[in-house]
Enzyme design. Structure first.
Site, PDB file in Angstrom:
ATOM      1  N   ASN A   1       0.864  -1.182   0.000  1.00  0.00           N
ATOM      2  CA  ASN A   1       0.000   0.000   0.000  1.00  0.00           C
ATOM      3  C   ASN A   1       0.900   1.231   0.000  1.00  0.00           C
ATOM      4  OD1 ASN A   1      -1.900   2.011   0.384  1.00  0.00           O
ATOM      5  ND2 ASN A   1      -2.266   1.523   2.538  1.00  0.00           N
TER       6      ASN A   1
ATOM      7  N   LYS B   1       0.020   4.269  -0.233  1.00  0.00           N
ATOM      8  CA  LYS B   1      -0.616   5.441   0.367  1.00  0.00           C
ATOM      9  C   LYS B   1      -0.432   6.657  -0.565  1.00  0.00           C
ATOM     10  CE  LYS B   1      -0.085   3.382   4.896  1.00  0.00           C
ATOM     11  NZ  LYS B   1       0.119   3.585   6.342  1.00  0.00           N
TER      12      LYS B   1
ATOM     13  N   HIS C   1      -9.464   1.120   4.976  1.00  0.00           N
ATOM     14  CA  HIS C   1      -8.155   1.221   5.629  1.00  0.00           C
ATOM     15  C   HIS C   1      -8.275   2.096   6.869  1.00  0.00           C
ATOM     16  CE1 HIS C   1      -3.965   2.447   6.302  1.00  0.00           C
ATOM     17  NE2 HIS C   1      -3.636   1.326   5.691  1.00  0.00           N
TER      18      HIS C   1
ATOM     19  N   GLU D   1      -6.683   4.499   7.956  1.00  0.00           N
ATOM     20  CA  GLU D   1      -6.560   5.940   7.736  1.00  0.00           C
ATOM     21  C   GLU D   1      -7.834   6.523   7.135  1.00  0.00           C
ATOM     22  OE1 GLU D   1      -2.998   5.793   5.462  1.00  0.00           O
ATOM     23  OE2 GLU D   1      -1.789   5.308   7.230  1.00  0.00           O
TER      24      GLU D   1
ATOM     25  N   GLU E   1      -5.725  -5.076  10.586  1.00  0.00           N
ATOM     26  CA  GLU E   1      -4.827  -3.978  10.921  1.00  0.00           C
ATOM     27  C   GLU E   1      -5.024  -3.582  12.381  1.00  0.00           C
ATOM     28  OE1 GLU E   1      -4.414  -0.881   7.377  1.00  0.00           O
ATOM     29  OE2 GLU E   1      -6.415  -0.910   8.247  1.00  0.00           O
TER      30      GLU E   1
ATOM     31  N   GLY F   1       2.170   2.652  11.711  1.00  0.00           N
ATOM     32  CA  GLY F   1       2.978   3.862  11.724  1.00  0.00           C
ATOM     33  C   GLY F   1       3.715   4.108  13.018  1.00  0.00           C
TER      34      GLY F   1
ATOM     35  N   SER G   1       3.321  -2.481  10.398  1.00  0.00           N
ATOM     36  CA  SER G   1       4.772  -2.526  10.657  1.00  0.00           C
ATOM     37  C   SER G   1       5.419  -3.806  10.131  1.00  0.00           C
ATOM     38  CB  SER G   1       5.046  -2.364  12.155  1.00  0.00           C
ATOM     39  OG  SER G   1       4.513  -1.141  12.632  1.00  0.00           O
TER      40      SER G   1
END
Length: 233
Positions: free
Chosen positions: A7, A9, A85, A87, A153, A159, A195
């Site tokens: 991904n 992003k 996702h 985010e 996730e 992050g 990660s």
């Protein structure tokens, strides 16, 4: 065979993608490799890497400025799209219901949605991890879906350079697999995403019910991504 999905992003250029595809051209692997890139990069061609988008509209067409529909994504030759996702959920307020609608739109256009679910740090600390995961699966995956991928996730780890323990990953993936089976979707691939890097990819993918990984930053450079692809057969 595992699924290795990157991904990107909001990163990269068409030149960077071409460089990545060139680097992956001669990699020998039985794994399915997917790169989910910004809309501007869809349309690139590769014989051994499938492309996907990172979001999709719930609408097929109409006066929805700035939106990109599933038929438009499919028209580029892309085969996959990430929906829900963390985010998108965090910054755009996407709910399980919205994610389900996006997944259904993707499926209707022949795309395979990669449906993301996972808990926040607050939910984890409140002991709600399993409940959040199960409701995320039951409410985000269309009940009549037949061609989907689910990605777990742990939102608190993304992050942050954090990774759940193998026991935590196994518990989450077992729950997701059992929930999908209860929904009539036994055998649906379940990816782990948070990660992931070359140093831990093989260990993560050796855990029960982990059918692959969804990779963020480590998918941007060949030197980081290739070790993940080749870490397992």
């Amino acid at each position: 065979m595992k699924i290795i999905a990157g991904n990107w992003k909001m990163n990269g250029t068409r030149a960077a993608l071409e460089n990545m595809l060139h680097a992956l051209r001669d990699i020998v692997t039985n794994n399915r490799v997917i790169l989910c890139v910004p809309f501007t990069m869809l349309g690139a061609r590769s014989e051994n890497v499938a492309l996907g988008a990172q979001d999709v509209s719930t609408h097929d067409h109409g006066a929805f400025t700035g939106e990109v529909s599933a038929p438009m994504i499919a028209d580029t030759g892309a085969k996959y799209v990430i929906v829900g996702h963390s985010e998108r959920r965090m910054y755009h307020g996407e709910t399980n219901d919205i994610v389900r609608q996006k997944a259904a739109a993707a499926i209707a256009s022949g795309l395979t949605p990669i449906i993301c679910v996972g808990e926040t740090m607050d939910e984890k600390q409140a002991g709600k991890t399993m409940a959040i995961i199960e409701s995320g699966v039951r409410e985000s995956v269309p009940t009549d879906a037949r061609n989907v991928i689910v990605a777990y996730e742990p939102r608190w780890a993304i992050g942050a350079g954090l990774t759940p323990t193998a026991t935590e990953i196994a518990a989450a993936h077992t729950l997701i697999a059992n929930t999908l089976a209860d929904m009539g979707l036994d055998g649906t691939p379940v990816l782990y995403g948070a990660s992931v890097k070359g140093a831990n990819a093989a260990e993560i993918m050796s855990i029960a019910h982990v059918d692959g990984v969804l990779v963020g930053g480590a998918s941007l450079k060949p030197d980081d991504f290739i070790p993940i692809i080749t870490s397992v057969k």
